[in-house]
Design a protein around this motif. Sequence first.
Motif, PDB file in Angstrom:
ATOM      1  N   ARG A 262       0.860  -1.184   0.000  1.00 26.14           N
ATOM      2  CA  ARG A 262       0.000   0.000   0.000  1.00 26.14           C
ATOM      3  C   ARG A 262       0.896   1.233   0.000  1.00 26.14           C
ATOM      4  O   ARG A 262       2.052   1.172   0.418  1.00 26.14           O
ATOM      5  CB  ARG A 262      -0.918   0.004   1.215  1.00 26.14           C
ATOM      6  N   ASP A 294     -11.518   4.963   0.496  1.00 23.80           N
ATOM      7  CA  ASP A 294     -11.302   4.451   1.849  1.00 23.80           C
ATOM      8  C   ASP A 294      -9.813   4.541   2.194  1.00 23.80           C
ATOM      9  O   ASP A 294      -8.955   4.141   1.396  1.00 23.80           O
ATOM     10  CB  ASP A 294     -11.731   2.991   1.958  1.00 23.80           C
ATOM     11  N   VAL A 295      -9.505   5.051   3.405  1.00 22.41           N
ATOM     12  CA  VAL A 295      -8.106   5.157   3.824  1.00 22.41           C
ATOM     13  C   VAL A 295      -7.970   4.740   5.281  1.00 22.41           C
ATOM     14  O   VAL A 295      -8.938   4.742   6.045  1.00 22.41           O
ATOM     15  CB  VAL A 295      -7.549   6.590   3.662  1.00 22.41           C
ATOM     16  N   ASP A 296      -6.748   4.392   5.633  1.00 20.76           N
ATOM     17  CA  ASP A 296      -6.352   4.245   7.033  1.00 20.76           C
ATOM     18  C   ASP A 296      -5.447   5.415   7.375  1.00 20.76           C
ATOM     19  O   ASP A 296      -4.460   5.673   6.682  1.00 20.76           O
ATOM     20  CB  ASP A 296      -5.595   2.935   7.270  1.00 20.76           C
ATOM     21  N   THR A 343      -3.708   2.487  16.896  1.00 21.46           N
ATOM     22  CA  THR A 343      -4.355   1.668  15.873  1.00 21.46           C
ATOM     23  C   THR A 343      -4.763   2.602  14.746  1.00 21.46           C
ATOM     24  O   THR A 343      -5.405   3.625  15.001  1.00 21.46           O
ATOM     25  CB  THR A 343      -5.600   0.962  16.432  1.00 21.46           C
ATOM     26  N   PRO A 344      -4.376   2.309  13.494  1.00 16.13           N
ATOM     27  CA  PRO A 344      -4.780   3.198  12.388  1.00 16.13           C
ATOM     28  C   PRO A 344      -6.290   3.417  12.383  1.00 16.13           C
ATOM     29  O   PRO A 344      -7.074   2.527  12.704  1.00 16.13           O
ATOM     30  CB  PRO A 344      -4.308   2.435  11.150  1.00 16.13           C
ATOM     31  N   ARG A 346      -9.598   3.922  10.413  1.00 10.51           N
ATOM     32  CA  ARG A 346     -10.213   3.660   9.106  1.00 10.51           C
ATOM     33  C   ARG A 346     -11.278   4.727   8.828  1.00 10.51           C
ATOM     34  O   ARG A 346     -12.202   4.915   9.605  1.00 10.51           O
ATOM     35  CB  ARG A 346     -10.820   2.261   9.083  1.00 10.51           C
ATOM     36  N   PRO A 348     -14.006   5.946   5.772  1.00 13.32           N
ATOM     37  CA  PRO A 348     -14.608   5.533   4.502  1.00 13.32           C
ATOM     38  C   PRO A 348     -14.546   6.651   3.466  1.00 13.32           C
ATOM     39  O   PRO A 348     -14.340   7.827   3.791  1.00 13.32           O
ATOM     40  CB  PRO A 348     -16.056   5.222   4.902  1.00 13.32           C
ATOM     41  N   VAL A 393      -1.673   8.901   5.461  1.00  9.61           N
ATOM     42  CA  VAL A 393      -2.736   7.924   5.217  1.00  9.61           C
ATOM     43  C   VAL A 393      -2.253   6.890   4.203  1.00  9.61           C
ATOM     44  O   VAL A 393      -1.283   7.108   3.474  1.00  9.61           O
ATOM     45  CB  VAL A 393      -4.024   8.601   4.690  1.00  9.61           C
ATOM     46  N   VAL A 396      -6.924   2.033   1.443  1.00 12.44           N
ATOM     47  CA  VAL A 396      -7.173   0.644   1.799  1.00 12.44           C
ATOM     48  C   VAL A 396      -6.888  -0.263   0.606  1.00 12.44           C
ATOM     49  O   VAL A 396      -6.337  -1.356   0.756  1.00 12.44           O
ATOM     50  CB  VAL A 396      -8.624   0.476   2.278  1.00 12.44           C
ATOM     51  N   ARG A 397      -7.228   0.211  -0.596  1.00  9.81           N
ATOM     52  CA  ARG A 397      -6.944  -0.527  -1.828  1.00  9.81           C
ATOM     53  C   ARG A 397      -5.890   0.233  -2.618  1.00  9.81           C
ATOM     54  O   ARG A 397      -6.069   1.429  -2.918  1.00  9.81           O
ATOM     55  CB  ARG A 397      -8.221  -0.690  -2.666  1.00  9.81           C
TER      56      ARG A 397
END
Length: 419
Positions: A262, A294-296, A343-344, A346, A348, A393, A396-397
């Motif tokens: 990622r 979507d991101v972390d 913890t990252p 998340r 949307p 960030v 996510v994909r």
Amino acid sequence: MGLFGMLLAFSAVVPPTTFAHDIAPILYRQCVSCHRPGGVAPFSLIAYQDAAKRAKLIADVTAKRFMPPWLPSEPHFLHERKLTAAEIETLARWASEGAPQGNPAATPKPPSFPDGWQLGKPDLEAEVRAPFQIPAEGQDVYQCFVIPNVTPNARYLRAVDVRPGNPKVVHHALLFQDLTGTARKRDTGSGYPCFGTPGFLPARGLAGWTPGSLPYQTPAGIPETLHAHADLVLQVHYHPSGKPERDQSRVALYFTNEKPSRRGMDIPLESHRIDIPPGDRAYKVTDHFTIPVDVDVIAINPHAHYICKEMYGYAVLPDGSRRTLIRIPNWDFNWQQLYVYATPIRLPADTQVQMEFTYDNSTANPRNPNSPPKRVVFGPGSLDEMAGLHLTVAPVRESDADELSQALWGKMIRSTRQK
């Protein structure tokens, strides 16, 4: 039994607060990484005798939350240097009871600190090119040093550590990667002044050092790319010690052959629209950005100068709910750092991230460098102000990275037009 008898009975069953049982565990966990022999703090708190004679001072500075230095009130980050309300009350009670030692044999073993790099031998170790001289007195110094052309080939970083050459005068340090060559042109060998920012864009931070900090380790699957022929730029904040000093700081790089699954990316929230009248106690600036994928959120890095008072970064989710990304109720420029989430977070697609900074340009602000207060505008100088909140960030994909990159490019273009 009368009241006096009950008080005697109660005091008989409540043990005193002692260094061995109650205080040493608090100090060893949160304080002695700096307050130890050879540490950056001016005195050690490992031995009972050293802590006991400063019991009232410890109680005072912790009650005011001046120490240990930790700015965010929420959310939860890695390596937090803060005390609970119960721990602060315990330190106060110990001081009020005369700082008893308790049973010396019951004192826990102090933590050990490695003499070398905390993560062991690095894959690449680099040093600032020449020693820098810090004057005995005067204002704090902010100097950037270039370590040029670190590697001929692109490498992936799994960890970065920074070590001051002279921790007595190094307040904090931030490490950047410069692909533009701008910093190299400014550094003729002994660095260049760089209050606030390192003086080039994009200024993507790699790591940093503050007293008691641990090396930065990249999240699994998201190693940082160190580009071929990139320059490392180390921004160091020095504070004079009362006698002439010198420093030659070093960095350690740890590589991995694992390619990123990622892509780590920077979302900058910032405002250049800063024009604060003297006496204004609640001047606000804001910025926002809607994340299309979507991101972390992995880490967050706030920045302002002296008269910023409060910082608030948050996310408004598509359902209208709000999530705090960072809240700093009492900003202190002297303790700025990168904060990594435990913890990252998340977020949307279609979440809007926002920043709100509040400035106090009045005499009520003890950190206001101007007396009486003066008009303060945006700028890189020490008496100017800034407003920046950078979110690290990772989509996510990985297939969404280009869409986010294009949206960020659009934000940058709009921001440039507004300046």
